[in-house]
Design a protein around this motif. Structure first.
Motif, PDB file in Angstrom:
ATOM      1  N   HIS A 192       0.728  -0.925   0.202  1.00 51.13           N
ATOM      2  CA  HIS A 192       0.053  -0.447  -0.018  1.00 51.13           C
ATOM      3  C   HIS A 192       1.133   0.972  -0.516  1.00 51.13           C
ATOM      4  CE1 HIS A 192       0.544  -0.849   4.276  1.00 51.13           C
ATOM      5  NE2 HIS A 192       0.793  -0.092   4.863  1.00 51.13           N
ATOM      6  N   ARG A 193       1.608   1.046   0.481  1.00 54.03           N
ATOM      7  CA  ARG A 193       2.890   2.296   0.694  1.00 54.03           C
ATOM      8  C   ARG A 193       3.475   2.819  -0.619  1.00 54.03           C
ATOM      9  NH1 ARG A 193       4.263  -0.635   5.134  1.00 54.03           N
ATOM     10  NH2 ARG A 193       4.528   1.001   7.168  1.00 54.03           N
ATOM     11  N   VAL A 196      -0.133   4.312  -2.898  1.00 53.21           N
ATOM     12  CA  VAL A 196      -0.004   5.746  -2.400  1.00 53.21           C
ATOM     13  C   VAL A 196       0.948   6.225  -2.886  1.00 53.21           C
ATOM     14  CG1 VAL A 196       0.316   7.385  -0.225  1.00 53.21           C
ATOM     15  CG2 VAL A 196      -1.039   5.277   0.196  1.00 53.21           C
ATOM     16  N   GLN A 200      -0.580   9.227  -6.793  1.00 51.71           N
ATOM     17  CA  GLN A 200      -1.668  10.342  -5.806  1.00 51.71           C
ATOM     18  C   GLN A 200      -1.435  11.605  -6.501  1.00 51.71           C
ATOM     19  OE1 GLN A 200       1.644  11.927  -2.510  1.00 51.71           O
ATOM     20  NE2 GLN A 200       0.221  13.465  -2.142  1.00 51.71           N
ATOM     21  N   TRP A 216      -7.427   3.859  -4.243  1.00 53.74           N
ATOM     22  CA  TRP A 216      -6.131   4.623  -3.566  1.00 53.74           C
ATOM     23  C   TRP A 216      -6.845   4.775  -2.393  1.00 53.74           C
ATOM     24  CZ3 TRP A 216      -2.829   8.460  -2.741  1.00 53.74           C
ATOM     25  CH2 TRP A 216      -2.988   8.627  -2.613  1.00 53.74           C
ATOM     26  N   ALA A 219      -5.819   1.851  -0.145  1.00 58.30           N
ATOM     27  CA  ALA A 219      -4.307   2.162  -0.033  1.00 58.30           C
ATOM     28  C   ALA A 219      -4.062   2.655   1.470  1.00 58.30           C
ATOM     29  CB  ALA A 219      -3.227   2.620  -0.817  1.00 58.30           C
ATOM     30  N   LEU A 220      -5.277   4.130   1.087  1.00 58.80           N
ATOM     31  CA  LEU A 220      -5.243   5.290   2.638  1.00 58.80           C
ATOM     32  C   LEU A 220      -5.653   4.115   3.773  1.00 58.80           C
ATOM     33  CD1 LEU A 220      -6.224   7.840   0.819  1.00 58.80           C
ATOM     34  CD2 LEU A 220      -3.854   8.249   1.406  1.00 58.80           C
ATOM     35  N   ARG A 225      -4.852   5.771   7.032  1.00 59.92           N
ATOM     36  CA  ARG A 225      -5.361   7.295   6.947  1.00 59.92           C
ATOM     37  C   ARG A 225      -6.434   7.439   5.939  1.00 59.92           C
ATOM     38  NH1 ARG A 225       0.122   8.500   2.532  1.00 59.92           N
ATOM     39  NH2 ARG A 225      -1.800  10.239   2.650  1.00 59.92           N
TER      40      ARG A 225
END
Length: 588
Positions: A192-193, A196, A200, A216, A219-220, A225
């Motif tokens: 996921h990093r 992201v 973006q 998106w 992943a956040l 997040r």
């Protein structure tokens, strides 16, 4: 001195003969050609460079000479245009050698993935999506390679010209589709990093792409997040309402619901219905009266369990619109809701993940576990499931309710003969009267009645296909100065009728390209064989290929009670043109 052949000069002063050695063409950013790993080659001015960009826009496909002339001179060619085009082709051949050939009334540029970054990009994106669809190893890596090749501005400085805008839009769609597929798979395996980091800019630039938004948001959320993920949902919701007048689909709304649910409460396994999650019913829907009544009777009056209907038909015939219309009319018969899933070439795991999200269930570790959870959930409910654009009977069969009062409506360009125990409804093009009614609803009856004869010509040129008629109507609405008779003449004289059928996101050629990518080799070969014949097609001409092409709706069977040996079969002019633009070895 007369008879002197044109030459190509490299920036360092090199003069050369026709080359068949190593060539490297970069089409992202600046358009450059290199020979044998040396410096860029000078191609001789903007028009030869534009010609190369045009050939690269559909590499390994035939470009008609008239279409190239129209594009190179922006619709105002000089009397010497054909001769000048030959000179430009000769210049390019000095660099490209036998890769650029004249065939079938046009020019064909053959390039491999090792010779052109654009070919490599499309090849890896296509291979990656195929591997993902099959659940095979290497899908993430291939998609990542395709995504890494992409740079803004394909086809160099010419990418923003009107003659190449459709090609750039198509390539952008290929990129975004590969990016979405890669992001979903990468999040699944814990990356996921990286998702992201790479998504973006794209997520913010494309708020109308719900699949991209979902990747998106996942992943956040995986990175803790959640607040940002929910904020992005709100941004997408506002953009969809402002631009399209619609609400987010079931995948996004289901994902938002899960993100808002307190962790200790766990998944929602029961409770109230999902509501009507189908897209908007088209207010200008026309025709299909008999088919609609048949569908309503099947789901309302038929057996109470296992009710499945397959709606099939040619590209652009309006299968999805029909399914949405029927679904809304059946809302009262399915109190637990109406749910739609787009299949296409998406892998089963991806579709299942979206369905589980939509109904508020957590993801599972494997496709088998997700499938068991889905079947268990739907078996206890009375829900109408719409599976749109199915290309595989196997995938559709896996998603159908195993038991219980739920029903399923499946749309496909194929007959899906592998599905047993289903009701089958074929959709034909609209009749002339229905086509006129649809065109009148799009452009206004008053404008249509100013020239009824021209309206009939437009409907006939569009072959009664709802998608083609909507595109024609959209163009007439955009070009208010254009009289219907002038547009009918334009359709009659268009060098490429298929390319004329494009308005905004409605692009008929893209539908055929997607169809061709999923077509099995035997049907590809049969399609190319019959497309080369002069219509109408007699029984003895089609007997060997009829079964293959009837299965995928590329051949129209004769109507009425006639002897098969006297029957005449038809193939759409759009399908013929698409087949004619493919390279000679496309069916291999």
């Amino acid at each position: 001195m007369w008879g002197r052949r044109p030459h190509v000069r490299r920036r360092d002063g090199w003069h050369g003969r026709a080359m068949n050695g190593a060539v490297t063409i970069s089409s992202f950013g600046g358009l450059t050609v290199r020979l044998g790993g040396e410096g860029p080659v000078e191609l001789g001015g903007p028009k030869p460079r534009l010609l190369l960009a045009l050939l690269l826009s559909r590499v390994n496909a035939v470009h008609p000479v008239d279409a190239l002339i129209e594009a190179v001179w922006a619709g105002r060619p000089p009397r010497t245009a054909r001769k000048n085009l030959q000179v430009y082709v000769c210049r390019l051949r000095r660099v490209l050698g036998d890769r650029l050939v004249h065939t079938g009334g046009g020019y064909l540029l053959r390039l491999s993935a090792a010779e052109c970054d654009l070919v490599a990009f499309e090849q890896r994106a296509r291979e990656g999506r195929r591997l993902a669809r099959e659940g095979a190893a290497g899908a993430v890596e291939r998609l990542a390679e395709a995504v890494a090749l992409w740079r803004e501005g394909p086809l160099g400085e010419f990418g923003r010209l009107p003659c190449l805008s459709e090609a750039v839009d198509r390539l952008t769609e290929v990129f975004l589709g590969a990016l979405e597929e890669w992001a979903e798979l990468e999040v699944e395996r814990g990356g996921h990093r990286l998702v992201v980091e790479r998504l973006q800019d794209h997520a913010a630039a494309h708020p109308l792409r719900e699949r991209l938004a979902a990747a998106w948001m996942r992943a956040l959320a995986a990175g803790g997040r959640t607040g940002e993920a929910l904020a992005h949902f709100d941004a997408v919701r506002l953009a969809l309402a402002r631009e399209l007048g619609v609400a987010p689909g079931p995948v996004l709304t289901g994902l938002r619901r899960r993100l808002l649910a307190p962790p200790e409460e766990g998944p929602r396994e029961g409770g109230g219905g999902l509501g009507d999650q189908l897209p908007r019913d088209l207010p200008d829907f026309v025709g299909r009266t008999e088919e609609v009544h048949r569908a309503l009777a099947h789901f309302r009056e038929g057996r109470r369990e296992g009710r499945v209907m397959v709606v099939s038909g040619a590209v652009g015939v309006g299968k999805s619109a029909f399914a949405v219309r029927v679904g809304h009319l059946l809302a009262d018969a399915f109190p637990d809701g109406l749910l739609m899933a787009e299949l296409g070439d998406r892998p089963l795991g991806t579709v299942l993940r979206g369905l589980l999200d939509a109904v508020g269930l957590p993801p599972e570790r494997s496709v088998g576990q997700a499938l068991a959870r889905w079947r268990s959930w739907i078996a206890r409910r009375r829900l109408l499931l719409v599976l749109d654009d199915a290309v595989s009977a196997t995938v559709a069969e896996a998603l159908l309710p195993g038991r219980g009062p739920s029903g399923a409506l499946v749309t496909s360009r194929y007959r899906l003969s592998g599905l047993s125990g289903v009701e089958w409804v074929p959709l034909a093009p609209l009749t002339e009267a229905e086509g006129l009614e649809l065109l009148g609803r799009v452009i206004g009856v008053g404008r249509l009645m100013t020239d009824p004869e021209a309206a009939v010509r437009i409907v006939r040129r569009c072959e009664g296909l709802p998608l083609a008629l909507r595109i024609a109507g959209a163009k007439l609405n955009a070009l208010r100065h254009l009289r219907p008779a002038e547009y009918a003449d334009r359709l009659r004289d268009a060098p490429s009728l298929l390319d004329e059928m494009a308005a905004g996101e409605l692009v008929l050629r893209e539908r055929y390209e997607a169809f061709w990518r999923g077509l099995p080799p035997p049907q590809r070969a049969a399609f190319l064989r019959l497309a080369a014949r002069t219509p109408p097609l007699r029984y003895e001409q089609v007997v060997a290929d009829a079964e293959e092409l009837l299965e995928c709706s590329l051949l129209t069977p004769p109507s009425g009670e006639v002897s098969a040996h006297l029957a005449l079969y038809e193939m759409s002019v759009f399908a013929r043109e698409f087949a004619g633009g493919l390279p000679p070895d496309a069916g291999d």
